[in-house]
Scaffold this active site. Structure first.
Site, mmCIF file in Angstrom:
data_model
loop_
_atom_site.group_PDB
_atom_site.id
_atom_site.type_symbol
_atom_site.label_atom_id
_atom_site.label_comp_id
_atom_site.label_asym_id
_atom_site.label_seq_id
_atom_site.Cartn_x
_atom_site.Cartn_y
_atom_site.Cartn_z
ATOM 1 N N CYS B 68 2.789 3.945 -9.911
ATOM 2 C CA CYS B 68 2.130 2.802 -9.286
ATOM 3 C C CYS B 68 2.691 2.698 -7.880
ATOM 4 O O CYS B 68 3.910 2.594 -7.700
ATOM 5 C CB CYS B 68 2.445 1.539 -10.081
ATOM 6 S SG CYS B 68 1.970 0.009 -9.260
ATOM 7 N N CYS B 179 -3.624 6.408 -4.474
ATOM 8 C CA CYS B 179 -3.832 5.417 -5.521
ATOM 9 C C CYS B 179 -4.283 6.181 -6.750
ATOM 10 O O CYS B 179 -5.128 7.072 -6.672
ATOM 11 C CB CYS B 179 -4.897 4.405 -5.080
ATOM 12 S SG CYS B 179 -5.479 3.330 -6.412
#
Lengths: 264, 264
Positions: B68, B179
């Site tokens: 993340c 991402c």
């Protein structure tokens, strides 16, 4: 560019072509009214391929990809003889790539029962290198399991494990995914075949088409191409199944009767 | 192996690890009760990361991947200092891969607004090669659009086109997908960025973890590992979103309160 399949499986070939050949225009024909091709006689398949090939030529294709193993096995030669534009099948590029990739000379094939029975891949591989050992595994239940809308269940894991077992045992270092459905379980296949190079039709076809267009100086640059769809069955069902395979929006889908080249 | 993300996005990292490291056991923690992390203060994120890191260590992880970007930027150093096992973030392996891949010295970054604003990728890239030009594009609407259950619509195409335009203009030859959601539109990104090398966290992390385990001689062979899931929010919602990201069945998902290490 025309791409032709019995259903939505060939969309994994289209998505690779759309990624690699962004300047080209594509039209995809899914002969969904006659899906699946596996049960049909070779004569029927040749007749269907003629109709669809004619329709794609009329639609402006400058090259046709037969993105279906069964149709390739039955009708590729016929189309190549009868159409004035180049026609490419999925099998030859994959066989060549597998021979180029193997280091230990042991190549595996996963495909439908009909494809394995036809012996086409094995012949094409041996034409490229007569010294290669081929281990072919018929995977009759895998494409239907993948075709379901929610494909990722334990049954898929069981099937992939079962079908890859003979390949692990044979010690192959390269495996041809001989069905356009299989790239949808690529990560699972890589997990069950550690260290093995996977050859899938999408990437190999995209490479073959690129080479073909470059040599003929037919390649376009500096534009974003278009793509559209036609099918002989229900358009909404094509859309529902198709999105998972294409991983892009499908946009317009025409329902077409290829025998009369008429929109319904 | 422990993998930690705020939600389901890190499953694209897990699927690459499951494919590349089939002998390893994995436990994935999605902190879905606190999703999304983007709106939270750094102090909160560090506290959460501590709790989840502790939980994963208790669960037997011998290495933790923070899959993340937001958590990496806020809490990677804290975890590395406080935990006795190795902790790997997504950014350093991607930055290194981009520097190794570029031929013209122009690298692009697509990421969330918070990640771009943090400047972490740019710093890591310049640490690897101070001569590289970085073009960063914040893509605030892309991850939410991908997170929807039916992701392939015209809005996605429009967003990808808009966000990639500055990268085409800058003439980058390598783009970091900053991402974990973005690999789900990989084909579309390749189409909009012709000839560009895409760097995605899944593959780079799998490579980094493999190297890490091999050097420490912790790698296992000749077995098929297991994987399981835990999340701090609703398990069925995790399952519904997760299957698309993992491309494998999810199996058991425990609902866990990481603050007490207690199953609810």
């Amino acid at each position: 560019m025309g791409i032709f399949d019995s259903g939505v499986g060939g969309l994994t070939v289209l998505r690779s072509c759309l990624a690699a050949l962004s300047a080209e225009d594509f039209v995809y024909f899914g002969d969904t009214d006659k899906f699946p091709y596996g049960d049909r006689a070779d004569d029927d398949l040749r007749e269907r391929a003629r109709l669809v090939g004619g329709w794609l030529t009329e639609a402006g294709a400058k090259l046709i990809v037969v993105a279906c193993n069964t149709a390739s096995a039955a009708a590729l030669g016929t189309l190549q003889q009868e159409l004035s534009i180049p026609v490419i099948g999925v099998m030859a590029p994959e066989a060549r790539a597998a021979v180029q990739s193997t280091r230990n000379g042991r190549v595996g094939l996963m495909a439908t029962e009909a494809t394995v029975r036809s012996g086409s891949y094995e012949r094409l591989i041996l034409d490229n290198d007569a010294g290669v050992d081929v281990t072919s595994v018929a995977c009759p239940a895998l494409a239907p399991a993948i075709q379901r809308v929610e494909p990722y269940d334990d049954e898929i894991v069981r099937l992939v494990d079962e079908y890859t077992a003979p390949l692990r045992e044979a010690g192959v270092d390269t495996v041809i995914l001989g069905c356009t459905h299989y790239p949808l379980v690529e990560h699972l296949l890589r997990r069950m075949l550690p260290g093995v190079t996977l050859i899938s039709s999408g990437e190999e076809i995209a490479r073959e088409v690129t080479e073909n267009l470059t040599r003929r100086e037919l390649d376009r640059v500096d534009r974003l191409g278009t793509y559209r769809f036609a099918c002989s069955g229900d358009a909404e069902s094509f859309r529902a199944f198709g999105a998972t395979f294409l991983q892009m929006p499908l946009g317009r889908i025409d329902e077409v009767d290829p025998s009369g080249l008429l929109a319904r």
